[in-house]
Design a protein around this motif. Structure first.
Motif, PDB file in Angstrom:
ATOM      1  N   GLY A  94       0.265  10.504  -4.378  1.00  0.00           N
ATOM      2  CA  GLY A  94       0.766   9.915  -5.387  1.00  0.00           C
ATOM      3  C   GLY A  94       2.288   9.662  -5.475  1.00  0.00           C
ATOM      4  N   LYS A  95       2.982  10.859  -4.910  1.00  0.00           N
ATOM      5  CA  LYS A  95       4.596  10.946  -5.137  1.00  0.00           C
ATOM      6  C   LYS A  95       5.159  10.238  -4.069  1.00  0.00           C
ATOM      7  N   TYR A  96       4.527  10.638  -2.819  1.00  0.00           N
ATOM      8  CA  TYR A  96       5.534   9.977  -1.719  1.00  0.00           C
ATOM      9  C   TYR A  96       4.977   8.592  -0.805  1.00  0.00           C
ATOM     10  N   PHE A  97       3.749   8.484  -0.980  1.00  0.00           N
ATOM     11  CA  PHE A  97       3.269   7.469  -0.305  1.00  0.00           C
ATOM     12  C   PHE A  97       2.993   6.074  -1.138  1.00  0.00           C
ATOM     13  N   LEU A  98       2.325   6.265  -2.293  1.00  0.00           N
ATOM     14  CA  LEU A  98       1.890   5.278  -3.263  1.00  0.00           C
ATOM     15  C   LEU A  98       3.161   4.372  -3.608  1.00  0.00           C
ATOM     16  N   PRO A  99       4.414   4.903  -3.776  1.00  0.00           N
ATOM     17  CA  PRO A  99       5.555   4.153  -4.393  1.00  0.00           C
ATOM     18  C   PRO A  99       5.755   3.011  -3.363  1.00  0.00           C
ATOM     19  N   ILE A 100       5.694   3.663  -2.012  1.00  0.00           N
ATOM     20  CA  ILE A 100       6.134   2.513  -0.918  1.00  0.00           C
ATOM     21  C   ILE A 100       5.067   1.638  -0.680  1.00  0.00           C
ATOM     22  N   PHE A 101       3.821   1.935  -0.952  1.00  0.00           N
ATOM     23  CA  PHE A 101       2.706   0.801  -0.772  1.00  0.00           C
ATOM     24  C   PHE A 101       2.720  -0.143  -2.157  1.00  0.00           C
ATOM     25  N   LEU A 102       3.140   0.487  -3.209  1.00  0.00           N
ATOM     26  CA  LEU A 102       3.056  -0.568  -4.296  1.00  0.00           C
ATOM     27  C   LEU A 102       4.168  -1.460  -4.298  1.00  0.00           C
ATOM     28  N   ASN A 103       5.297  -0.799  -3.721  1.00  0.00           N
ATOM     29  CA  ASN A 103       6.748  -1.668  -3.556  1.00  0.00           C
ATOM     30  C   ASN A 103       6.385  -2.620  -2.584  1.00  0.00           C
ATOM     31  N   SER A 104       5.591  -2.720  -1.720  1.00  0.00           N
ATOM     32  CA  SER A 104       5.432  -3.801  -0.538  1.00  0.00           C
ATOM     33  C   SER A 104       4.552  -4.696  -1.055  1.00  0.00           C
ATOM     34  N   GLY A 105       3.537  -4.501  -2.034  1.00  0.00           N
ATOM     35  CA  GLY A 105       2.941  -5.540  -2.733  1.00  0.00           C
ATOM     36  C   GLY A 105       1.687  -5.840  -1.660  1.00  0.00           C
ATOM     37  N   ILE A 106       1.240  -4.825  -1.030  1.00  0.00           N
ATOM     38  CA  ILE A 106       0.025  -4.873  -0.089  1.00  0.00           C
ATOM     39  C   ILE A 106      -1.144  -5.003  -0.863  1.00  0.00           C
ATOM     40  N   TYR A 107      -2.287  -5.391  -0.119  1.00  0.00           N
ATOM     41  CA  TYR A 107      -3.632  -5.409  -0.773  1.00  0.00           C
ATOM     42  C   TYR A 107      -4.617  -4.512   0.172  1.00  0.00           C
ATOM     43  N   SER A 108      -4.071  -4.152   1.286  1.00  0.00           N
ATOM     44  CA  SER A 108      -4.905  -3.434   2.443  1.00  0.00           C
ATOM     45  C   SER A 108      -3.872  -2.555   3.101  1.00  0.00           C
ATOM     46  N   MET A 109      -4.649  -1.668   3.855  1.00  0.00           N
ATOM     47  CA  MET A 109      -3.762  -0.695   4.679  1.00  0.00           C
ATOM     48  C   MET A 109      -3.404  -1.677   5.936  1.00  0.00           C
ATOM     49  N   PRO A 110      -4.362  -2.525   6.588  1.00  0.00           N
ATOM     50  CA  PRO A 110      -3.914  -3.213   7.637  1.00  0.00           C
ATOM     51  C   PRO A 110      -2.860  -4.061   7.531  1.00  0.00           C
ATOM     52  N   GLN A 111      -2.558  -4.589   6.081  1.00  0.00           N
ATOM     53  CA  GLN A 111      -1.592  -5.442   5.705  1.00  0.00           C
ATOM     54  C   GLN A 111      -0.430  -4.784   5.996  1.00  0.00           C
ATOM     55  N   PHE A 112      -0.285  -3.298   5.463  1.00  0.00           N
ATOM     56  CA  PHE A 112       0.984  -2.700   5.639  1.00  0.00           C
ATOM     57  C   PHE A 112       1.393  -2.641   7.072  1.00  0.00           C
ATOM     58  N   LEU A 113       0.388  -2.286   7.948  1.00  0.00           N
ATOM     59  CA  LEU A 113       0.551  -2.249   9.208  1.00  0.00           C
ATOM     60  C   LEU A 113       1.194  -3.391   9.924  1.00  0.00           C
ATOM     61  N   ASP A 114       0.687  -4.583   9.388  1.00  0.00           N
ATOM     62  CA  ASP A 114       1.126  -5.843   9.924  1.00  0.00           C
ATOM     63  C   ASP A 114       2.487  -5.842   9.611  1.00  0.00           C
ATOM     64  N   HIS A 486      13.538  -0.715  14.048  1.00  0.00           N
ATOM     65  CA  HIS A 486      12.651  -1.423  13.947  1.00  0.00           C
ATOM     66  C   HIS A 486      12.961  -2.470  12.912  1.00  0.00           C
ATOM     67  N   ASN A 487      13.029  -3.773  13.093  1.00  0.00           N
ATOM     68  CA  ASN A 487      13.394  -4.804  12.144  1.00  0.00           C
ATOM     69  C   ASN A 487      12.469  -4.890  10.929  1.00  0.00           C
ATOM     70  N   HIS A 488      11.365  -4.126  11.063  1.00  0.00           N
ATOM     71  CA  HIS A 488      10.458  -4.009   9.940  1.00  0.00           C
ATOM     72  C   HIS A 488      10.359  -2.697   9.246  1.00  0.00           C
ATOM     73  N   ALA A 489      11.185  -2.032   9.378  1.00  0.00           N
ATOM     74  CA  ALA A 489      11.254  -0.550   8.907  1.00  0.00           C
ATOM     75  C   ALA A 489      11.297  -0.619   7.431  1.00  0.00           C
ATOM     76  N   VAL A 490      10.587   0.411   6.828  1.00  0.00           N
ATOM     77  CA  VAL A 490      10.702   0.725   5.332  1.00  0.00           C
ATOM     78  C   VAL A 490      12.079   0.916   4.978  1.00  0.00           C
ATOM     79  N   ASP A 491      12.803   0.569   3.924  1.00  0.00           N
ATOM     80  CA  ASP A 491      14.177   0.729   3.342  1.00  0.00           C
ATOM     81  C   ASP A 491      13.811   1.803   2.326  1.00  0.00           C
ATOM     82  N   LEU A 492      13.806   3.060   2.587  1.00  0.00           N
ATOM     83  CA  LEU A 492      13.641   3.993   1.839  1.00  0.00           C
ATOM     84  C   LEU A 492      14.858   4.006   0.718  1.00  0.00           C
ATOM     85  N   SER A 493      15.735   3.617   0.700  1.00  0.00           N
ATOM     86  CA  SER A 493      16.870   3.501  -0.410  1.00  0.00           C
ATOM     87  C   SER A 493      16.359   2.772  -1.490  1.00  0.00           C
ATOM     88  N   LYS A 494      15.283   1.596  -1.024  1.00  0.00           N
ATOM     89  CA  LYS A 494      15.160   0.926  -2.419  1.00  0.00           C
ATOM     90  C   LYS A 494      13.699   1.428  -2.975  1.00  0.00           C
TER      91      LYS A 494
END
Length: 522
Positions: A94-114, A486-494
């Motif tokens: 809840g604290k460390y993973f979910l904020p990134i997933f919700l911020n990316s607007g994904i609907y599935s784990m494979p979509q995040f990997l894409d 990697h040009n798709h890396a997560v920008d943790l500053s956001k």
């Protein structure tokens, strides 16, 4: 065991009530207008109580109730580590993973990997998850559920499996995740009440009517070996739960994979109204996890005293239900079926989500929303049919299905966790490194299994996890993109990882409670 008229009436009332509730929840959404967001993510409208209840209902199914109770009979309270450590894992997610997933607007784990890597990683992992969900999870849920129904009613196991599949289709195929999630609160209430009643009556039976405190005290005296949380190397079940490694080793990898990166589970949190509702739902689920050993493991331990001559450990929970008086049998039977149905429906919905949005839509783009929803329904139906066919050949010869499931999925778990952890928090990993981690996880696990068979599988998972990290990092550094981010890396500053005072207080409370439990039963 037999069900009388009162038991059957209670069960029928539950079945009819659940179907009515599911249809009522879906009443405002016509089949013509329903979008993929509506069907697969409940329109991203789930409140905290629905998220928390649905997380538990999806998790606590036949493989948990029947399988973990069987492990309680065979191993003892030590198997509760899966539940209590999961509570802490939920808070980490809840604290460390979910904020990134919700911020990316994904609907599935494979979509995040894409988004994070490329289409190759998404496709490989999507196919892997579909295979595991159908051939391991869904088949085991149906098989153990059919086993429970057979033990309680005397009907054939295959008939019980067919009933579960048809019941799931009847209330979830039309409404999608929303119908599943909002009815899960009823399922969880019934599960908790029914499970607590069963544990109460089991302890009272041991104490011959002297109450649960006397019953629990007598149980610890008659079966003290069942109350060791940390097993010693000379324990016959050390291979399943290898001592202190349970607290500091591979079980963390397993829990992070299951609760953080598993579509079947995380889909509920992805459907939250917002991050605050998701956090509150996760806290709710974490506290419910504290209750699960009382509801699931304790009846299995009590069976050691009440019905010690079981033919197989997984018979413990169904046989214990047979000791209950009529009326309560119907309630507990309904609670068990409620948990199984919820997990069958949740798993089917996750299968349809991954197949439709991550595989089919890539192959057949630019179709209408209605078309993709219908494809998702068909995928659910086909997955259920496949699971029904393969369940007996795959699981019919295993005494402790819960341990089998954990060990099988453990071949792939280390690589999954490495891909996501590095993908979330290290900019240097690329698609080649991710694929290397996935492949090396299966290969290294198999080699350890063959060449070092005496190594407990939890320890194997921990060692393979470390190897996968090294391989993923080295592959990424040595590949074409070695000196580039990697040009798709997560920008943790956001990303904001800030949590509310309620969430922070819950973290402290849960850690203290679990520490006290381990200190008591060390």
């Amino acid at each position: 065991m037999t069900l009388d008229t009162l038991d059957i009436s209670i069960f029928i009332f539950y079945v009819i009530g659940l179907l009515i509730a599911a249809l009522w929840i879906s009443r405002n959404e016509s089949a013509q207008d329903r979008t993929t967001d509506d069907y697969f993510l409940a329109s991203k409208s789930l409140p905290w109580w629905a998220i928390g209840a649905s997380l538990i209902a999806a998790n606590i199914s036949a493989e948990q109730i029947i399988g973990m109770s069987g492990s309680g009979f065979a191993i003892g309270l030590a198997i509760a580590s899966y539940e209590w450590m999961a509570a802490i894992t939920l808070l980490i997610v809840g604290k460390y993973f979910l904020p990134i997933f919700l911020n990316s607007g994904i609907y599935s784990m494979p979509q995040f990997l894409d988004k994070r890597f490329d289409h190759r990683v998404k496709t490989v992992m999507a196919i892997f998850w579909l295979g595991v969900y159908v051939f391991v999870n869904l088949s085991s849920i149906l098989w153990l559920g059919g086993l429970a129904i057979s033990a309680m009613t005397g009907v054939d196991i295959l008939f019980g499996m067919l009933f579960l599949a048809l019941f799931s289709i009847a209330y979830s195929l039309y409404g999608g995740l929303k119908a599943v999630a909002f009815t899960d609160i009823v399922q969880v209430i019934l599960l908790v009440i029914g499970g607590l009643i069963l544990s109460y009556l089991a302890l009272d039976e041991i104490a011959q009517g002297q109450g649960i405190i006397a019953g629990f005290s007598l149980l610890t005296e008659l079966a003290p070996e069942k109350f060791d949380m940390i097993l010693s190397p000379d324990n016959p079940h050390y291979m399943s739960l290898p001592g202190i490694s349970v607290l500091v080793g591979g079980m963390w990898v397993m829990n992070l994979s299951y609760w953080g990166f598993n579509q079947y589970i995380i889909q509920r949190a992805l459907a939250a109204k917002n991050i605050n509702e998701a956090h509150k739902g996760i806290v709710f689920a974490a506290f419910l996890k504290l209750l699960m050993p009382i509801i699931v493991v304790l009846p299995g331990i009590a069976a050691v005293i009440l019905i010690p001559d079981l033919s197989a450990p997984d018979q413990a929970y169904p046989e214990m239900m047979g000791l209950m008086p009529h009326g309560l049998k119907g309630l507990i039977f309904a609670a068990l079926v409620a948990a199984i149905i919820s997990s069958v429906s949740s798993m089917s919905n996750s299968i349809s989500t991954i197949f439709t949005l991550d595989i089919y839509q890539s192959l057949v783009p630019n179709k209408s929303q209605k078309h993709y929803v219908n494809v998702g329904r068909m995928a659910s139906l086909i997955a259920l049919c496949m699971a029904l066919i393969i369940a007996k050949p795959l699981l019919g010869n295993f005494d402790q299905a819960f341990q089998y499931i954990q060990e099988f999925t453990g071949f792939f778990t280390p690589g999954i966790v490495v891909i996501f952890i590095l993908g979330l928090f290290w900019k240097g990993i690329n698609a080649n490194g991710a694929l290397a981690a996935a492949i090396s996880s299966a290969v290294c696990s198999l080699l350890f299994k063959v060449l070092w068979p005496e190594l407990p599988f939890i320890d194997r998972i921990g060692l393979v996890f470390i190897l996968c990290i090294v391989i993923a990092i080295m592959t990424s550094l040595l590949s074409v993109q070695s000196n580039k981010e990697h040009n798709h890396a997560v920008d943790l500053s956001k990303i904001s990882f800030k949590t509310s005072s309620i969430f922070n207080t819950a973290v402290v409370a849960l850690v203290l409670i679990i520490a006290a439990l381990y200190a008591t039963w060390w």
